[in-house]
Design a protein around this motif. Structure first.
Motif, PDB file in Angstrom:
ATOM      1  N   ASP A   1       5.810   2.504 -17.603  1.00 25.34           N
ATOM      2  CA  ASP A   1       6.444   1.632 -16.609  1.00 25.34           C
ATOM      3  C   ASP A   1       5.736   1.722 -15.263  1.00 25.34           C
ATOM      4  O   ASP A   1       5.558   0.709 -14.579  1.00 25.34           O
ATOM      5  N   ASN A   2       5.328   2.935 -14.869  1.00 25.83           N
ATOM      6  CA  ASN A   2       4.602   3.114 -13.605  1.00 25.83           C
ATOM      7  C   ASN A   2       3.265   2.377 -13.633  1.00 25.83           C
ATOM      8  O   ASN A   2       2.841   1.809 -12.621  1.00 25.83           O
ATOM      9  N   TYR A   3       2.599   2.373 -14.781  1.00 22.09           N
ATOM     10  CA  TYR A   3       1.334   1.648 -14.887  1.00 22.09           C
ATOM     11  C   TYR A   3       1.556   0.147 -14.707  1.00 22.09           C
ATOM     12  O   TYR A   3       0.800  -0.523 -14.009  1.00 22.09           O
ATOM     13  N   LYS A   4       2.609  -0.373 -15.329  1.00 22.44           N
ATOM     14  CA  LYS A   4       2.918  -1.804 -15.186  1.00 22.44           C
ATOM     15  C   LYS A   4       3.226  -2.143 -13.731  1.00 22.44           C
ATOM     16  O   LYS A   4       2.829  -3.194 -13.232  1.00 22.44           O
ATOM     17  N   LYS A   5       3.939  -1.243 -13.056  1.00 21.24           N
ATOM     18  CA  LYS A   5       4.246  -1.425 -11.637  1.00 21.24           C
ATOM     19  C   LYS A   5       2.947  -1.443 -10.819  1.00 21.24           C
ATOM     20  O   LYS A   5       2.777  -2.278  -9.926  1.00 21.24           O
ATOM     21  N   LEU A   6       2.039  -0.534 -11.125  1.00 22.68           N
ATOM     22  CA  LEU A   6       0.743  -0.469 -10.455  1.00 22.68           C
ATOM     23  C   LEU A   6      -0.016  -1.785 -10.601  1.00 22.68           C
ATOM     24  O   LEU A   6      -0.547  -2.321  -9.629  1.00 22.68           O
TER      25      LEU A   6
ATOM     26  N   LEU B   1       0.831  -1.211   0.000  1.00 26.53           N
ATOM     27  CA  LEU B   1       0.000   0.000   0.000  1.00 26.53           C
ATOM     28  C   LEU B   1       0.863   1.257   0.000  1.00 26.53           C
ATOM     29  O   LEU B   1       0.531   2.244  -0.660  1.00 26.53           O
ATOM     30  N   ARG B   2       1.982   1.213   0.709  1.00 26.53           N
ATOM     31  CA  ARG B   2       2.918   2.350   0.672  1.00 26.53           C
ATOM     32  C   ARG B   2       3.514   2.499  -0.730  1.00 26.53           C
ATOM     33  O   ARG B   2       3.649   3.614  -1.239  1.00 26.53           O
ATOM     34  N   GLN B   3       3.871   1.377  -1.349  1.00 28.91           N
ATOM     35  CA  GLN B   3       4.403   1.424  -2.713  1.00 28.91           C
ATOM     36  C   GLN B   3       3.361   1.970  -3.683  1.00 28.91           C
ATOM     37  O   GLN B   3       3.688   2.744  -4.587  1.00 28.91           O
ATOM     38  N   LEU B   4       2.133   1.582  -3.471  1.00 35.17           N
ATOM     39  CA  LEU B   4       1.041   2.030  -4.325  1.00 35.17           C
ATOM     40  C   LEU B   4       0.907   3.556  -4.283  1.00 35.17           C
ATOM     41  O   LEU B   4       0.696   4.203  -5.305  1.00 35.17           O
ATOM     42  N   ALA B   5       1.066   4.111  -3.090  1.00 35.66           N
ATOM     43  CA  ALA B   5       0.939   5.561  -2.930  1.00 35.66           C
ATOM     44  C   ALA B   5       2.076   6.325  -3.603  1.00 35.66           C
ATOM     45  O   ALA B   5       1.940   7.510  -3.890  1.00 35.66           O
ATOM     46  N   SER B   6       3.198   5.655  -3.859  1.00 40.05           N
ATOM     47  CA  SER B   6       4.353   6.359  -4.415  1.00 40.05           C
ATOM     48  C   SER B   6       4.619   6.013  -5.878  1.00 40.05           C
ATOM     49  O   SER B   6       5.698   6.307  -6.383  1.00 40.05           O
ATOM     50  N   VAL B   7       3.669   5.411  -6.562  1.00 42.09           N
ATOM     51  CA  VAL B   7       3.897   4.986  -7.949  1.00 42.09           C
ATOM     52  C   VAL B   7       4.174   6.169  -8.870  1.00 42.09           C
ATOM     53  O   VAL B   7       5.067   6.130  -9.685  1.00 42.09           O
ATOM     54  N   GLY B   8       3.444   7.253  -8.760  1.00 42.85           N
ATOM     55  CA  GLY B   8       3.685   8.419  -9.605  1.00 42.85           C
ATOM     56  C   GLY B   8       2.777   8.440 -10.823  1.00 42.85           C
ATOM     57  O   GLY B   8       1.888   7.600 -10.975  1.00 42.85           O
ATOM     58  N   PRO B   9       3.019   9.392 -11.728  1.00 41.16           N
ATOM     59  CA  PRO B   9       2.152   9.534 -12.900  1.00 41.16           C
ATOM     60  C   PRO B   9       2.214   8.289 -13.781  1.00 41.16           C
ATOM     61  O   PRO B   9       3.261   7.669 -13.927  1.00 41.16           O
ATOM     62  N   MET B  10       1.064   7.936 -14.349  1.00 42.55           N
ATOM     63  CA  MET B  10       1.008   6.705 -15.145  1.00 42.55           C
ATOM     64  C   MET B  10       0.036   6.851 -16.297  1.00 42.55           C
ATOM     65  O   MET B  10      -0.859   7.698 -16.265  1.00 42.55           O
TER      66      MET B  10
END
Length: 100
Positions: free
Chosen positions: A74-79, A22-31
Motif C-alpha cells: 500500500d505504501n508503494y502505491k501511495k508513493l 514532498l512532506r508526504q513523500l518523506a513520511s511514506v514508510g517502508p515499501m
C-alpha cells in the motif's frame, strides 16, 4: 489538473501543493513493489509476488506476515500516486519558467 499556462496565483498554489506532497513523500514508510496473491486450490495461502530480473519471485506470508506485507505494498502505491502528481506539477511549473 494543472494547466500549462498558469497565473501567478496558480503558480503559488502549485508550489504549496508540491511542498505538501514532498512532506508526504518523506513520511511514506517502508515499501515494496509487488502484490499479494493467493495460491492453492483447496487451502488458499497468501504470498508476496514480484517480478524481478524477468523472473517472478514468491515469498510465503502466512497470517503473521500478511499485514506487514500489505502495508508495504500500500505504501508503494501511495508513493507512485505522489510521484505522478509531483510530475504533473513540476511539468507545469517548468513550462511557466517557475520551477525553483
Amino acid at each position: 489538473m494543472y494547466k500549462l499556462e498558469m497565473t501567478l496565483k496558480e503558480i503559488s498554489t502549485a508550489k504549496r501543493r508540491r511542498q505538501t506532497l514532498l512532506r508526504q513523500l518523506a513520511s511514506v514508510g517502508p515499501m515494496m513493489r509487488g502484490s499479494i496473491v493467493t495460491n492453492g486450490q483447496k487451502h488458499r495461502q497468501p504470498y508476496f509476488s514480484v517480478n524481478k530480473d524477468k523472473r517472478t519471485q514468491l515469498i510465503y506470508l502466512g497470517d503473521r506476515r500478511l499485514p506487514a506485507a500489505q502495508k508495504m505494498v500500500d505504501n508503494y502505491k501511495k508513493l507512485v500516486l505522489i510521484v505522478e502528481e509531483l510530475t504533473t506539477i513540476n511539468m507545469a511549473l517548468l513550462k511557466n519558467d517557475s520551477f525553483e
